[in-house]
Design a protein around this motif. Structure first.
Motif, PDB file in Angstrom:
ATOM      1  N   ALA B  85      62.633  34.141  46.891  1.00 13.59           N
ATOM      2  CA  ALA B  85      63.213  34.698  45.667  1.00 13.59           C
ATOM      3  C   ALA B  85      64.102  33.666  44.983  1.00 13.59           C
ATOM      4  N   LEU B  86      64.906  32.966  45.779  1.00 14.81           N
ATOM      5  CA  LEU B  86      65.801  31.949  45.202  1.00 14.81           C
ATOM      6  C   LEU B  86      65.005  30.816  44.562  1.00 14.81           C
ATOM      7  N   LYS B  87      63.902  30.437  45.220  1.00 10.73           N
ATOM      8  CA  LYS B  87      63.046  29.378  44.643  1.00 10.73           C
ATOM      9  C   LYS B  87      62.470  29.842  43.309  1.00 10.73           C
ATOM     10  N   ALA B  88      62.033  31.122  43.266  1.00 13.40           N
ATOM     11  CA  ALA B  88      61.456  31.648  42.016  1.00 13.40           C
ATOM     12  C   ALA B  88      62.496  31.636  40.902  1.00 13.40           C
ATOM     13  N   LEU B  89      63.744  31.909  41.256  1.00 16.45           N
ATOM     14  CA  LEU B  89      64.810  31.908  40.239  1.00 16.45           C
ATOM     15  C   LEU B  89      65.086  30.505  39.720  1.00 16.45           C
ATOM     16  N   ASP B  90      64.836  29.516  40.572  1.00 19.63           N
ATOM     17  CA  ASP B  90      65.123  28.137  40.162  1.00 19.63           C
ATOM     18  C   ASP B  90      64.041  27.553  39.268  1.00 19.63           C
ATOM     19  N   LYS B  91      62.901  28.263  39.179  1.00 20.50           N
ATOM     20  CA  LYS B  91      61.868  27.790  38.240  1.00 20.50           C
ATOM     21  C   LYS B  91      62.422  27.932  36.833  1.00 20.50           C
ATOM     22  N   PRO B  92      61.998  27.041  35.924  1.00 24.12           N
ATOM     23  CA  PRO B  92      62.507  27.176  34.556  1.00 24.12           C
ATOM     24  C   PRO B  92      62.152  28.536  33.982  1.00 24.12           C
ATOM     25  N   LYS B  93      63.074  29.118  33.198  1.00 22.94           N
ATOM     26  CA  LYS B  93      62.778  30.394  32.539  1.00 22.94           C
ATOM     27  C   LYS B  93      61.630  30.184  31.569  1.00 22.94           C
ATOM     28  N   SER B  94      60.793  31.206  31.406  1.00 18.15           N
ATOM     29  CA  SER B  94      59.692  31.086  30.448  1.00 18.15           C
ATOM     30  C   SER B  94      60.282  30.941  29.053  1.00 18.15           C
ATOM     31  N   GLN B  95      59.560  30.261  28.222  1.00 17.81           N
ATOM     32  CA  GLN B  95      60.058  29.989  26.873  1.00 17.81           C
ATOM     33  C   GLN B  95      59.387  30.915  25.880  1.00 17.81           C
ATOM     34  N   ALA B  96      60.060  31.993  25.562  1.00 18.82           N
ATOM     35  CA  ALA B  96      59.524  32.864  24.530  1.00 18.82           C
ATOM     36  C   ALA B  96      59.449  32.062  23.237  1.00 18.82           C
ATOM     37  N   GLY B  97      58.300  32.158  22.586  1.00 22.15           N
ATOM     38  CA  GLY B  97      58.154  31.441  21.334  1.00 22.15           C
ATOM     39  C   GLY B  97      57.599  30.041  21.523  1.00 22.15           C
ATOM     40  N   GLY B  98      57.120  29.761  22.704  1.00 25.31           N
ATOM     41  CA  GLY B  98      56.494  28.461  22.923  1.00 25.31           C
ATOM     42  C   GLY B  98      57.444  27.509  23.625  1.00 25.31           C
ATOM     43  N   LYS B  99      56.840  26.518  24.318  1.00 26.73           N
ATOM     44  CA  LYS B  99      57.653  25.649  25.159  1.00 26.73           C
ATOM     45  C   LYS B  99      58.664  24.847  24.371  1.00 26.73           C
ATOM     46  N   SER B 100      58.296  24.542  23.117  1.00 28.19           N
ATOM     47  CA  SER B 100      59.183  23.681  22.357  1.00 28.19           C
ATOM     48  C   SER B 100      60.184  24.479  21.530  1.00 28.19           C
ATOM     49  N   ALA B 101      60.061  25.819  21.561  1.00 25.85           N
ATOM     50  CA  ALA B 101      60.912  26.623  20.678  1.00 25.85           C
ATOM     51  C   ALA B 101      62.377  26.485  21.081  1.00 25.85           C
ATOM     52  N   TRP B 102      63.193  26.289  20.080  1.00 27.46           N
ATOM     53  CA  TRP B 102      64.637  26.242  20.308  1.00 27.46           C
ATOM     54  C   TRP B 102      65.133  27.671  20.487  1.00 27.46           C
ATOM     55  N   ARG B 103      66.055  27.875  21.413  1.00 25.34           N
ATOM     56  CA  ARG B 103      66.534  29.228  21.678  1.00 25.34           C
ATOM     57  C   ARG B 103      68.029  29.304  21.431  1.00 25.34           C
ATOM     58  N   PRO B 104      68.424  30.051  20.406  1.00 28.84           N
ATOM     59  CA  PRO B 104      69.865  30.219  20.175  1.00 28.84           C
ATOM     60  C   PRO B 104      70.480  31.020  21.310  1.00 28.84           C
ATOM     61  N   ARG B 105      71.781  30.841  21.506  1.00 31.21           N
ATOM     62  CA  ARG B 105      72.467  31.541  22.597  1.00 31.21           C
ATOM     63  C   ARG B 105      73.187  32.790  22.108  1.00 31.21           C
ATOM     64  N   SER B 106      73.163  33.026  20.801  1.00 32.78           N
ATOM     65  CA  SER B 106      73.888  34.186  20.276  1.00 32.78           C
ATOM     66  C   SER B 106      73.212  34.663  18.986  1.00 32.78           C
ATOM     67  N   ILE B 107      73.539  35.890  18.603  1.00 32.41           N
ATOM     68  CA  ILE B 107      73.016  36.418  17.341  1.00 32.41           C
ATOM     69  C   ILE B 107      73.535  35.573  16.185  1.00 32.41           C
ATOM     70  N   ALA B 108      74.789  35.144  16.280  1.00 32.65           N
ATOM     71  CA  ALA B 108      75.372  34.336  15.201  1.00 32.65           C
ATOM     72  C   ALA B 108      74.562  33.070  14.978  1.00 32.65           C
ATOM     73  N   SER B 109      74.225  32.369  16.070  1.00 31.78           N
ATOM     74  CA  SER B 109      73.484  31.118  15.878  1.00 31.78           C
ATOM     75  C   SER B 109      72.037  31.393  15.480  1.00 31.78           C
ATOM     76  N   ALA B 110      71.474  32.525  15.922  1.00 32.67           N
ATOM     77  CA  ALA B 110      70.109  32.883  15.504  1.00 32.67           C
ATOM     78  C   ALA B 110      70.061  33.119  14.003  1.00 32.67           C
ATOM     79  N   VAL B 111      71.067  33.834  13.488  1.00 34.36           N
ATOM     80  CA  VAL B 111      71.101  34.136  12.046  1.00 34.36           C
ATOM     81  C   VAL B 111      71.395  32.870  11.235  1.00 34.36           C
ATOM     82  N   ALA B 112      72.271  32.025  11.774  1.00 36.69           N
ATOM     83  CA  ALA B 112      72.586  30.774  11.066  1.00 36.69           C
ATOM     84  C   ALA B 112      71.335  29.908  10.918  1.00 36.69           C
TER      85      ALA B 112
END
Lengths: 63, 510
Positions: B85-112
């Motif tokens: 289980a710990l090994k599975a958690l250490d795998k990179p999180k899947s990238q919603a929106g494609g591998k190269s998609a930038w992911r904001p950390r907050s609603i504020a930065s998403a809207v900006a």
């Protein structure tokens, strides 16, 4: 409250293309993309160290 | 042999609940593992894990920490599973929106970064959902809040803020919406058309929208309002705004309003607003016998009736004759009860409406007015209509629409219960739902005895859905399950089987 403004914003939602900010379940992102809907996924984690009361307070303060 | 429980805490590590459920299930299938659970360390989750015997001792966590728990036959097996289980958690999180998609950390930065963003879909744990909704409203976004476990005080405050800003606050506990053709959360892919829906009940909205769409007329928008919007505390804030919005929408010609029976004061306000509308309304307060409505509105006692009214009177599944089909089905000797096992709460409510109108005594864990509660003395000998999406079945588990195995134990028990003549089932497909619930169900009922109850199901969905409605029906039929055109007709068929030689007692459909 401005009745006119309410109508305008809600009407705009129903007539314009959606651009979704997804906060939470990541599975919704693919569903939206499959339908051609623009979506930006927030890499969310519990704010304020996971303290819901502090998170609510910060949101009220606009942080 | 005594099982061994091992725990581990990952500080400040977040994964969404569906991802955690999936990983928990994977770990639970490892040989030697009895049970596994990965949950965020909120007080409610800690209580669930403690009650399930999955905590080995005192644990101190915050809501931002992840708890891993493995119960196994041996310490060695528990340790190995925990390491996996710990090994599975250490795998990179899947990238919603494609591998190269930038992911904001907050609603504020998403809207900006996305100035044309116009709606937030919020499905974080309930204790944090109001805070995120407030951030979204503050930045001018309409909100669909899928999360539940939000206080009614927070709901009222958010809806008041939204109304002030002219924004729609759909939810909390809003399972579905379709805005301008976009299916949000648990929604179906529908034909576009002239019927708008305002729904305080998720599966009610799904059943009506799918029946209308499959009948060839389409949906303009389906606005979810959340299950409590028509309660006195909230006063129908979002419902009234949705009526304004659909009234002004040129694509919408008819509107369906579906909800549990509202508070009388709220019903009065909503009906008064409908009376001023230039459009034709269908009002389905599921569980209510009637409602006083203006001339531009018609009352529907069931979801199917609501769809038919919205279709201008066109009958759904007109060629389906429950009496004729029921007469051909075997009746299990000595059995006289109907057991309903529903993923959809409103489908469960509709079943109660149809069965009570058919003269049956019914009990439910989510009773409509006039139906006995399952835990009351009056429930003895009654047909039982179970809403498997209710809290007692889903605490710490995914909803049965996501994970149909929530129904498995109850279904297996029903198959061998000599009192049960008919089992009623629903399958709700579409976005967000399980990829192939029909095959899952077929697997559970395979190998049932010759004297098993008659199994009757309906499929809420469309041909355009990823699971494809007709393919799901075919799979169910190949497993010997009778599939009807709608949930209401499934209930009518159940009545026909029970009253094999009696005329089917149709409820007020004329």
């Amino acid at each position: 409250m401005s009745q006119k403004r309410e109508q305008t914003r809600c009407q705009a939602l129903l007539t314009n293309d959606l651009t979704v900010v997804n906060v939470g379940l990541e599975g919704f992102v693919k569903d939206l993309q499959d339908c051609g809907i623009a979506v930006v996924h927030v890499d969310w984690s519990p704010p304020a160290g996971g303290d819901p009361k502090m998170a609510a307070l910060l949101a009220k303060l606009g942080v | 042999m005594t099982a061994v429980v091992l725990n581990e805490v990952r500080k400040g590590f977040y994964l969404d609940s569906v991802a955690l459920m999936r990983l928990s299930r994977e770990i639970a299938t490892i040989p030697g593992v009895v049970e596994a659970a990965l949950m965020m360390g909120t007080p409610s989750n800690i209580a669930i894990m403690r009650n399930a015997g999955l905590l080995s001792g005192d644990i101190s966590t915050q809501g931002s920490d992840l708890i891993l728990a493995v119960k196994a036959e041996t310490e060695q097996a528990a340790r190995a599973a925990l390491d996996d289980a710990l090994k599975a958690l250490d795998k990179p999180k899947s990238q919603a929106g494609g591998k190269s998609a930038w992911r904001p950390r907050s609603i504020a930065s998403a809207v900006a970064a996305t100035p044309n963003a116009n709606i937030a879909l919020i499905s974080v744990p309930g204790e944090f959902a109001a805070a995120e909704a407030r951030k979204a409203l503050n930045r001018g976004l309409h909100v669909l809040m899928f999360s539940d476990n939000v206080s009614i005080a927070d709901e009222l405050s958010l809806k008041q803020q939204a109304r002030e800003a002219g924004l729609l606050m759909m939810g909390p506990d809003c399972g579905t919406a379709i805005i301008n053709g976009a299916p949000l959360a648990f929604a179906n892919k529908l034909k576009r058309g002239k019927v708008g829906i305002i729904g305080a009940s998720g599966t009610g909205t799904q059943e009506i929208s799918c029946l209308v769409s499959e009948a060839g007329v389409g949906i303009s928008h389906a606005i979810g309002v959340g299950g409590r919007d028509l309660k006195k505390d909230i006063g129908g804030i979002t419902t009234l705004m949705a009526i304004d919005a659909l009234d002004a929408d040129p694509a919408t010609e008819r509107v369906v309003l579906v909800s549990k029976p509202p508070h009388p004061d709220v019903a009065k306000a909503v009906v008064a607003r409908i009376a001023k509308s230039p459009k034709i309304y269908t009002v389905c307060f599921i569980g209510a016998a009637s409602a006083e409505l203006p001339k531009n509105a018609g009352f529907a006692a069931t979801l199917k009736q609501a769809a038919e009214h919205a279709l201008g009177g066109k009958k759904i599944g007109a060629g389906f004759d429950p009496a004729a089909v029921g007469a051909r089905l075997p009746r299990r000797k000595g059995a006289g009860r109907i057991e309903g096992l529903f993923a959809g709460g409103t489908l469960c409510a509709e079943a109660q409406v149809v069965l009570t109108a058919g003269g049956r005594k019914v009990a439910s864990n989510a009773p409509i007015p006039g139906v006995a509660s399952l835990d009351s003395k009056d429930s003895a000998g009654c047909d039982r209509m179970i809403d498997l999406g209710a809290d007692e079945y889903t605490q710490g588990r995914p909803h049965p629409m996501i994970d149909p195995s929530v129904r498995d134990d109850a279904l297996r028990a029903a198959l061998v219960n000599p009192d049960i003549a008919v089992v009623l089932l629903d399958l709700v497909i579409g976005y967000g739902a399980h990829a192939d619930p029909a095959s899952h169900l077929a697997g559970v009922v395979a190998g049932r005895g010759d004297n098993a109850p008659v199994l009757i199901a309906s499929v809420t969905g469309t041909e355009l859905d990823p699971q494809v409605r007709s393919a799901q029906i075919k799979r169910l039929e190949s497993a010997g399950i009778i599939v009807t055109p709608s949930n209401e007709q499934a209930c009518e068929l159940a009545l026909a089987v029970i009253n094999a030689d009696a005329k089917v007692n149709r409820h007020a459909n004329a």
